[in-house]
Motif scaffolding. Structure first.
Motif, PDB file in Angstrom:
ATOM      1  N   UNK A 126       0.842  -1.199   0.000  1.00 13.32           N
ATOM      2  CA  UNK A 126       0.000   0.000   0.000  1.00 13.32           C
ATOM      3  C   UNK A 126       0.878   1.250   0.000  1.00 13.32           C
ATOM      4  N   UNK A 127       1.923   1.225   0.827  1.00 12.54           N
ATOM      5  CA  UNK A 127       2.790   2.392   0.976  1.00 12.54           C
ATOM      6  C   UNK A 127       3.554   2.713  -0.309  1.00 12.54           C
ATOM      7  N   UNK A 128       4.080   1.678  -0.973  1.00 10.22           N
ATOM      8  CA  UNK A 128       5.013   1.946  -2.069  1.00 10.22           C
ATOM      9  C   UNK A 128       4.494   1.595  -3.477  1.00 10.22           C
ATOM     10  N   UNK A 129       3.358   0.893  -3.565  1.00 14.51           N
ATOM     11  CA  UNK A 129       2.754   0.653  -4.878  1.00 14.51           C
ATOM     12  C   UNK A 129       1.588   1.619  -5.074  1.00 14.51           C
ATOM     13  N   UNK A 130       0.605   1.528  -4.163  1.00 20.55           N
ATOM     14  CA  UNK A 130      -0.533   2.446  -4.238  1.00 20.55           C
ATOM     15  C   UNK A 130      -0.077   3.881  -3.948  1.00 20.55           C
ATOM     16  N   UNK A 135       4.615   9.976  -3.690  1.00 22.37           N
ATOM     17  CA  UNK A 135       6.057  10.244  -3.660  1.00 22.37           C
ATOM     18  C   UNK A 135       6.513  10.914  -4.966  1.00 22.37           C
ATOM     19  N   UNK A 136       5.990  10.406  -6.068  1.00 20.09           N
ATOM     20  CA  UNK A 136       6.352  10.949  -7.382  1.00 20.09           C
ATOM     21  C   UNK A 136       5.943  12.418  -7.493  1.00 20.09           C
ATOM     22  N   UNK A 148       2.623  20.369  -2.345  1.00 23.17           N
ATOM     23  CA  UNK A 148       1.196  20.201  -2.612  1.00 23.17           C
ATOM     24  C   UNK A 148       0.586  19.221  -1.617  1.00 23.17           C
ATOM     25  N   UNK A 149      -0.658  18.868  -1.840  1.00 17.73           N
ATOM     26  CA  UNK A 149      -1.349  17.973  -0.917  1.00 17.73           C
ATOM     27  C   UNK A 149      -0.649  16.609  -0.825  1.00 17.73           C
ATOM     28  N   UNK A 150      -0.103  16.155  -1.955  1.00 15.54           N
ATOM     29  CA  UNK A 150       0.598  14.876  -1.953  1.00 15.54           C
ATOM     30  C   UNK A 150       1.807  14.899  -1.022  1.00 15.54           C
ATOM     31  N   UNK A 151       2.401  16.075  -0.862  1.00 19.17           N
ATOM     32  CA  UNK A 151       3.533  16.229   0.067  1.00 19.17           C
ATOM     33  C   UNK A 151       3.081  15.910   1.490  1.00 19.17           C
ATOM     34  N   UNK A 152       1.906  16.392   1.845  1.00 20.14           N
ATOM     35  CA  UNK A 152       1.369  16.138   3.191  1.00 20.14           C
ATOM     36  C   UNK A 152       1.088  14.647   3.391  1.00 20.14           C
ATOM     37  N   UNK A 153       0.495  14.019   2.373  1.00 15.58           N
ATOM     38  CA  UNK A 153       0.185  12.589   2.473  1.00 15.58           C
ATOM     39  C   UNK A 153       1.483  11.776   2.581  1.00 15.58           C
ATOM     40  N   UNK A 155       4.451  12.744   3.590  1.00 12.36           N
ATOM     41  CA  UNK A 155       5.120  12.982   4.880  1.00 12.36           C
ATOM     42  C   UNK A 155       4.417  12.244   6.012  1.00 12.36           C
ATOM     43  N   UNK A 156       3.084  12.380   6.066  1.00 11.99           N
ATOM     44  CA  UNK A 156       2.317  11.784   7.158  1.00 11.99           C
ATOM     45  C   UNK A 156       2.392  10.268   7.177  1.00 11.99           C
ATOM     46  N   UNK A 157       2.155   9.653   6.014  1.00 10.56           N
ATOM     47  CA  UNK A 157       2.158   8.185   5.967  1.00 10.56           C
ATOM     48  C   UNK A 157       3.579   7.623   6.122  1.00 10.56           C
TER      49      UNK A 157
END
Length: 718
Positions: A126-130, A135-136, A148-153, A155-157
Motif C-alpha cells: 500500500x505504501x510503495x505501490x498504491x 512520492x512521485x 502540494x497535498x501529496x507532500x502532506x500525504x 510525509x504523514x504516511x
C-alpha cells in the motif's frame, strides 16, 4: 499567436495545477496560461515563432506531469477519462485488499502471531505501490521548490510507516502504526476516485453536446445518395435528411418542410418549423418531414462545434474570487507542515508526551488538512453553472462573467432585434404628390437594395412581393444614422429619417400619426415628390413579461433606440418600460453605457451584436441575442441562443445561484480546515484526540462534499 488546449495527467490537487500554470507562464513566448484541476486541462496562448508545441509538453514533463494536446473527439476524451478512473479503481481495490486486514489485525487482534511482521507485509504494498503516486508528485513539487497535498500525504504516511519499522525492530508483538499509514492511503485514494467520478458529472453538459455531434451524412452527389463520414462533408454539399435523422451539419433548406428539435442548441423544447430558406443546425433532430439542405458550415465552424468550444474555454476561465483560493492554497501546504512540526515539538519536548503521542498528533495535522477542497470550491461550481446555462440555451463566457452578472443593477435594452423580432415589414406606403404608391416603392427599393440596413430589406421585400420592378442605382451614398441617396432612371432619390428632410405640415402630421402607432417611418423624396413608407417590427411575445420580471427583481430598466421620440414612447408603453433613450445613433450607444456607469450603475447591455458591439464591449456585462450568427457568438459575455429576453433574467438568477454555491464551498472548505487542524493538533485533549485514520477519512470526504454541493446547482430553479 497560437492557442492550444492540453490535457494534463498526474494532477492530484489544486496546487498541482498552480505549479504547472506558474511553470508555463515562466516560459519565453508564452503570453497566457490557465490550468484547471477540475477539467484537467491547460489552455496556453503562445508565440509559435518562439516556442514549439513539443517544448510545452517537455516543460510539463519537467514539472512532473504528463500532457497531450486535446483532440476534438468525444470518444478520445471519454477514453482518457475512463482510463484514469479505471486506474484509480484498481489502485483502490489493491489498497483495500491489503489495508482492510491490516486494520483488523492492527486494531483488534493484539495477539496475532508475528503481528508486526504481518502488518509490515500488508502495509508495504500500500505504501510503495498504491502510494507511489504521492512520492512521485512530492518529488516533482520539490524540484519546483513548492509543495502540494501529496507532500502532506507522503510525509504523514511515511512518518507512521518508518516509526512502525523502528517499533517492530524493538518488539515484533508491540504496538505499531502500519495500519494507520495503509488505511490513510486507502482513504485518500477512495476520495480521489469519488472526486474523479463527481468531477466527471460537473462536465456532463459538454459531454452531452459532444455526443450530439453526428458521425455521418447522407450526401446527394450526381443524382445518387451516398452516406459518408461527417469529416468528409464540404461546404456547398447537398445533404438529404430523412424523418427521425439528425441534421449532420449547419445548412439552409433547399426544399422540403419539417419540424426540427433544436432543444440541444437553443434550450427551446418546442420544435422549430423549417421550410425552404430556413437555417438548420448540425446535431439537431429532424422530426417528421424530408429535408434537402445545402451545407453552409462544417467541422469546427459549425454552430454546435463553436458552442462546445465556447463552453470548454468558459469552464477554464477563472472567476476573480478564485484568486483568493489560489493565494491561500499557495501558502497552505508549507503552513500545515510548519504547524505539524510545532505540534510534534510542543507535545514531545514541552509537554513531555511519549514519542508515539506526539507523532500521532503531527500525522493527524498533516492528513486532515485539505487544500483540495479550497481549490475545487470555485471551479466546480463554475463548471456546473456554465453547463446548466448551456442546457437552457444560455452560453456564459467563464467564471469572471458569472461573478460580474450577479452585481448588475441596470439593464439597457436595445429595441431592434432584442425587444422586437428584428424582422421589420412594410405596413404603409403613402404618396404626398403625383407619384403613385407603386412608383414610390419602385424608386425606394431600387436605392435600398444597395443598403444593408434591416429596414432596407423590408422595403425591397415589399417590392418583390408586389412584383414591382427594381432598377439599377447609380451614385449611391449612405449617411450613417440618417439615410441613403442615389440616382434611379435619371431621378434623384433620397430615403431616410423624417428629420433629415425639409417637409410641410401635411407630411409631418401623417408621419406623427404613423409613429404614434409605434411604426418607423422612412421618408422618400424622388426629385421634388415626397412619400412615406411605414415599417413595423413586431414586438416579441415575451418582451413585456421579461420587463415586468426585471422590475420585480429590482432592476433599473432602460430602452435605447435609433427611432424618434414618438416611436420610442409607443414601444416603451407597450412593453412597460418607464425610461428610454430615443434617436440614439449606433456609435452613441457606447456613450450612453459610459454615462450610466459614471452614475455608479452596473450595466448589462442587451443587444443583437450587429450594430451595438462597442456598447456590448463597454458594458459591465454584454448580453447578445443570438440566431447562431458569427457576430453574435463572438461579441457577448453571454449569448442567448433562444432570443428570449426572459433568458436574461434566467442568466442573472443562475449567476446568483452559482456565486452562492462558490461562497458556500469556500466557507465550508475554510471552516473545515480552521476547525479540523487545531483539533487534530490536540487543542481539545484530553476530551478529544483525533486518530489519524479518522482525520484522513475526513480529508477525503471534504473534497467530495465540495464537488457534491456544486452538483446541487443542477437542481436550482432559474
Amino acid at each position: 499567436m497560437m492557442k492550444k488546449t492540453i490535457r494534463i495527467t498526474g494532477m492530484h490537487c489544486a496546487n498541482c495545477a498552480l505549479n504547472i500554470e506558474k511553470g508555463l507562464k515562466r516560459m519565453e513566448g508564452v503570453k497566457a496560461a490557465s490550468v484547471s484541476f477540475t477539467t484537467e486541462k491547460a489552455i496556453v496562448e503562445f508565440d509559435e515563432r518562439k516556442l514549439s508545441e513539443e517544448k510545452l509538453l517537455e516543460r510539463i514533463k519537467e514539472i512532473g506531469y504528463g500532457g497531450v494536446f486535446v483532440e476534438s473527439s468525444f470518444d478520445k476524451e471519454k477514453e482518457i477519462r475512463e482510463r484514469e478512473e479505471t486506474h484509480l479503481k484498481r489502485l483502490l481495490l489493491l489498497s483495500i485488499i491489503f489495508a482492510l486486514p491490516a486494520f483488523i489485525i492492527g486494531m483488534f487482534l493484539m495477539e496475532f502471531p508475528y503481528r508486526g511482521y504481518v502488518l509490515l507485509l500488508l502495509a508495504t504494498p500500500v505504501q510503495f505501490i498504491v502510494g507511489w503516486r504521492f512520492y512521485k508528485s512530492t518529488w516533482a513539487s520539490l524540484k519546483q521548490r513548492t509543495a502540494n497535498m501529496d507532500t502532506l500525504i507522503a510525509l504523514g504516511t511515511s512518518a507512521a510507516y518508518l516509526y512502525s519499522l523502528y517499533l517492530v525492530s524493538q518488539d515484533v508483538m508491540g504496538e505499531t502504526y502500519f495500519e494507520t499509514s495503509a488505511v490513510l492511503i486507502t482513504f485518500v485514494v477512495l476520495g480521489k476516485y469519488l472526486e474523479a467520478r463527481a468531477k466527471a458529472r460537473t462536465s456532463q453538459a459538454i459531454r452531452e453536446l459532444m455526443q450530439l455531434s453526428p458521425k455521418q451524412a447522407r450526401v446527394l452527389a450526381k443524382g445518387k445518395e451516398k452516406i459518408i463520414p461527417i469529416d468528409e462533408v464540404k461546404t456547398g454539399d447537398v445533404i438529404l435528411v430523412k424523418p427521425g435523422e439528425e441534421v449532420p451539419v449547419d445548412g439552409v433548406v433547399l426544399s422540403g418542410e419539417s419540424s426540427v428539435d433544436e432543444s440541444m442548441i437553443t434550450g427551446e423544447s418546442i420544435p422549430a418549423e423549417k421550410a425552404k430558406g430556413s437555417t438548420v443546425y448540425g446535431g439537431t433532430m429532424n422530426k417528421h418531414g424530408f429535408l434537402k439542405i445545402k451545407a453552409t458550415r462544417v467541422g469546427e465552424d459549425s454552430t454546435l462545434a463553436r458552442i462546445i468550444k465556447l463552453i470548454e474555454e468558459a469552464q477554464m476561465k477563472k472567476a476573480p474570487i478564485q484568486s483568493y483560493a489560489d493565494m491561500v492554497s499557495a501558502y497552505f501546504v508549507p503552513a500545515v507542515i510548519l504547524i505539524s512540526f510545532i505540534t510534534f515539538s510542543a507535545w514531545f519536548f514541552i509537554m513531555g508526551k511519549p514519542l508515539s503521542f506526539a507523532l500521532t498528533t503531527a500525522v493527524a495535522v498533516l492528513v486532515i488538512s485539505c487544500p483540495c477542497a479550497l481549490g475545487l470550491a470555485t471551479p466546480t461550481a463554475v463548471m456546473v453553472g456554465i453547463g446548466k446555462g448551456a442546457r437552457n440555451g444560455i452560453l456564459i463566457r467563464g467564471g469572471e462573467v458569472l461573478e460580474k452578472v450577479h452585481k448588475v443593477d441596470t439593464i439597457l435594452l436595445d429595441k431592434t432585434g432584442t425587444i422586437t423580432v428584428g424582422k421589420p415589414f412594410v405596413t404603409d406606403v403613402v404618396s404626398f404628390g403625383k407619384i403613385n404608391e407603386a412608383e414610390l416603392l419602385s424608386f425606394a427599393a431600387s436605392v435600398e437594395k444597395a443598403s444593408g440596413h434591416p429596414l432596407a430589406d423590408a422595403v425591397v421585400e415589399k417590392a418583390k412581393e408586389g412584383r414591382i420592378e427594381i432598377y439599377t442605382v447609380s451614385k449611391f451614398k449612405s449617411f450613417t444614422g440618417k439615410g441613403v441617396r442615389g440616382v434611379v432612371k435619371g431621378k434623384a432619390v433620397m430615403l431616410g429619417r423624417p428629420d433629415w428632410f425639409n417637409t410641410n405640415e401635411k407630411i409631418e402630421s401623417k408621419v406623427a400619426e404613423l409613429e404614434n402607432e409605434g411604426k418607423t417611418v422612412v421618408l422618400v423624396q424622388v426629385d421634388s415628390q415626397f412619400g412615406a413608407i411605414a415599417v413595423s417590427d413586431p414586438i416579441k411575445p415575451d418582451s413585456a413579461d421579461a420587463v415586468a420580471r426585471f422590475k420585480r427583481m429590482g432592476f433599473w430598466v432602460y430602452m435605447v433606440t435609433g427611432d424618434n421620440e414618438r416611436v420610442a414612447k409607443a414601444v416603451a408603453k407597450e412593453i412597460g418600460v418607464d425610461r428610454y433613450f430615443a434617436g440614439v445613433l449606433p456609435e452613441d450607444k457606447s456613450k450612453l453605457v459610459e454615462k450610466l456607469k459614471k452614475e455608479g450603475r452596473n450595466v448589462a447591455m442587451v443587444g443583437d451584436g450587429v450594430n451595438d458591439a462597442p456598447a456590448l464591449a463597454l458594458a459591465d456585462v454584454g448580453v447578445v441575442m443570438s440566431s447562431g450568427t458569427d457576430v453574435a457568438m463572438e461579441s457577448g459575455d453571454i449569448v442567448l441562443m433562444r432570443n428570449s429576453l426572459l433568458d436574461v433574467a434566467k442568466a442573472i438568477n443562475l449567476s446568483k445561484a452559482t456565486m452562492n454555491k462558490i461562497k458556500q464551498n469556500l466557507f465550508w472548505a475554510l471552516i473545515y480546515n480552521i476547525i479540523g487542524i487545531p483539533v487534530a493538533a490536540g487543542v481539545l485533549y484530553p476530551y478529544i484526540l483525533l486518530n489519524p485514520i479518522i482525520a484522513g477519512g475526513a480529508m477525503a470526504l471534504s473534497s467530495v462534499s465540495v464537488v457534491t454541493n456544486s452538483l446541487l446547482l443542477n437542481r436550482a430553479e432559474i
